[in-house]
Write a protein that holds these residues in place. Structure first.
Motif, PDB file in Angstrom:
ATOM      1  N   LEU A 209      75.250  22.377  -9.313  1.00 29.63           N
ATOM      2  CA  LEU A 209      76.328  20.735  -9.468  1.00 29.63           C
ATOM      3  C   LEU A 209      75.764  19.635 -10.236  1.00 29.63           C
ATOM      4  O   LEU A 209      74.387  19.658  -9.931  1.00 29.63           O
TER       5      LEU A 209
ATOM      6  N   ASN B 164      75.915  15.848 -10.086  1.00 30.71           N
ATOM      7  CA  ASN B 164      75.868  14.453 -10.099  1.00 30.71           C
ATOM      8  C   ASN B 164      75.965  13.132 -11.245  1.00 30.71           C
ATOM      9  O   ASN B 164      74.789  13.505 -11.710  1.00 30.71           O
TER      10      ASN B 164
ATOM     11  N   GLN C 232      85.145  14.094  -6.658  1.00 29.50           N
ATOM     12  CA  GLN C 232      85.140  15.290  -6.926  1.00 29.50           C
ATOM     13  C   GLN C 232      85.913  15.321  -8.269  1.00 29.50           C
ATOM     14  O   GLN C 232      87.054  15.178  -8.459  1.00 29.50           O
TER      15      GLN C 232
ATOM     16  N   GLN D 140      80.589  20.914 -10.980  1.00 23.76           N
ATOM     17  CA  GLN D 140      79.757  21.941 -10.851  1.00 23.76           C
ATOM     18  C   GLN D 140      80.190  22.509 -11.966  1.00 23.76           C
ATOM     19  O   GLN D 140      80.936  22.453 -12.971  1.00 23.76           O
TER      20      GLN D 140
ATOM     21  N   THR E  60      79.137  17.501  -0.431  1.00 26.07           N
ATOM     22  CA  THR E  60      80.056  16.233   0.055  1.00 26.07           C
ATOM     23  C   THR E  60      79.729  15.715   1.126  1.00 26.07           C
ATOM     24  O   THR E  60      79.431  14.738   1.464  1.00 26.07           O
TER      25      THR E  60
ATOM     26  N   PRO F 209      80.054  23.241  -2.917  1.00 28.01           N
ATOM     27  CA  PRO F 209      80.261  21.694  -2.892  1.00 28.01           C
ATOM     28  C   PRO F 209      80.860  21.218  -1.764  1.00 28.01           C
ATOM     29  O   PRO F 209      80.491  19.525  -1.631  1.00 28.01           O
ATOM     30  N   LEU F 210      81.656  21.320  -1.075  1.00 29.71           N
ATOM     31  CA  LEU F 210      82.400  20.901   0.291  1.00 29.71           C
ATOM     32  C   LEU F 210      81.251  20.010   1.064  1.00 29.71           C
ATOM     33  O   LEU F 210      81.103  19.221   1.656  1.00 29.71           O
TER      34      LEU F 210
ATOM     35  N   CYS G 218      80.861  13.840  -8.918  1.00 29.50           N
ATOM     36  CA  CYS G 218      80.537  15.461  -8.400  1.00 29.50           C
ATOM     37  C   CYS G 218      80.905  16.086  -9.485  1.00 29.50           C
ATOM     38  O   CYS G 218      82.058  16.400  -9.241  1.00 29.50           O
TER      39      CYS G 218
ATOM     40  N   LYS H 296      88.050  16.986 -11.876  1.00 30.03           N
ATOM     41  CA  LYS H 296      88.692  17.762 -11.267  1.00 30.03           C
ATOM     42  C   LYS H 296      88.673  18.778 -12.396  1.00 30.03           C
ATOM     43  O   LYS H 296      87.998  17.892 -14.046  1.00 30.03           O
TER      44      LYS H 296
END
Length: 323
Positions: A158, A160, A296, A177, A280, A276-277, A175, A298
């Motif tokens: 992940l 940031n 997040q 990934q 968060t 990942p959720l 965030c 996309k």
């Protein structure tokens, strides 16, 4: 110690997946294990596996010897800025090998650092200037939990991009990934553009923005970032100017973001997350009084700024000398 036991120890050490270093250094062969590990923890897991298989484990000292002599591994520690220039100068002073040119370079370097900090403080105190500092946090591996089998599993990395606004005193975390992004300039440029869009949403009256970041050339000082900012200005004509300012190499001027990283790492040390959720959810609990804004990333947020930047004469810009 027989050869079979040695091979079993080597196989056990090799069974731990490596993670990426924060720094994109192609000239090093060192690999990194996740930061929740250490040699003692690995040895405990090795003894547990031997117990399950009915094998006799080697002593910890022998396990540690093999780790240190047969492998080029380290543990993924949080990123810390160390100044190569200052380290080299201090070494030369200790060895009494300081030349006149060394003295000149160090004097100029310290003057640059002082000027940079004065400039940064001026921006902090200017209530009329919309100033945003940002930095890429250390790579985070997921899942993270004290479950022995997890240490042997391949992890999802992940990323940031953390930011802090001087006017609102609010932190933001963008965030991403590994399945959709990385740590390259194109990925950072895409996240930075999304960050600026959020800033502009909160401050629609803004006509000028100042950004502060570290001086990492592959990530922040390059043609890809330059084109992304130019493209942002084209699509948001109400913003007349974006000034990008960089820390003197080795001397961070983004302490607000460094402080965010420290709080996030403390929260992770006291939490378990499996996706990942759930990561968060950990981020949302870091600063309850002034919760971070979580974005997040996309796949539709990522653009190929690199291909477009090649259409312009950015080679004429000495990015490595920009300060």
């Amino acid at each position: 110690m027989d050869a079979n036991q040695k091979e079993e120890v080597k196989a056990h050490i090799s069974s731990f997946p490596v993670v990426e270093s924060h720094y994109c250094r192609a000239n090093t062969e060192r690999q990194y294990l996740e930061p929740t590990l250490n040699v003692l923890r690995m040895y405990d897991l090795y003894r547990l596996k031997c117990s399950e298989n009915g094998d006799t484990p080697v002593k910890e000292s022998y396990y540690r010897l093999i780790f240190n002599t047969e492998f080029n591994l380290s543990f993924h520690a949080p990123k810390k800025d160390r100044c190569d220039q200052c380290e080299a100068y201090e070494t030369a002073v200790k060895q009494n090998m300081v030349s006149q040119s060394d003295e000149y370079r160090q004097t100029k370097h310290m003057a640059d650092k002082t000027a940079m900090r004065q400039e940064r403080q001026k921006d902090r105190e200017d209530k009329d200037t919309l100033t945003v500092c940002f930095d890429l946090q250390n790579v985070i591996s997921c899942p993270r939990a004290e479950i022995s089998s997890f240490f042997y599993k391949r992890k999802l990395n992940l990323y940031n991009l953390t930011a802090h606004s001087s006017q609102t005193k609010k932190g933001s975390v963008l965030c991403g990934q590994r399945t959709m992004s990385g740590r390259g300039a194109n990925d950072i440029a895409s996240a930075l553009v999304k960050l600026l869009e959020r800033v502009l949403h909160d401050h629609p009256e803004a006509t000028e923005i100042v950004t502060w970041s570290d001086s990492c050339e592959p990530q922040n000082r390059n043609s890809i970032i330059a084109f992304a900012i130019a493209d942002f200005l084209t699509r948001h004509p109400q913003v007349k100017r974006i000034t990008m300012k960089y820390s003197t190499p080795g001397h961070s001027a983004v302490q607000e973001v460094d402080n965010m990283h420290s709080h996030i790492e403390k929260a992770m040390a006291m939490s378990e997350f499996y996706s990942p959720l759930s990561y968060t959810c950990v981020l949302l609990k870091v600063n309850r009084n002034n919760a971070y804004e979580i974005v997040q990333m996309k796949s539709t947020y990522f653009y190929d700024f690199q291909a477009c930047s090649k259409l312009f004469q950015y080679k004429q810009v000495p990015f490595s000398e920009v300060s």
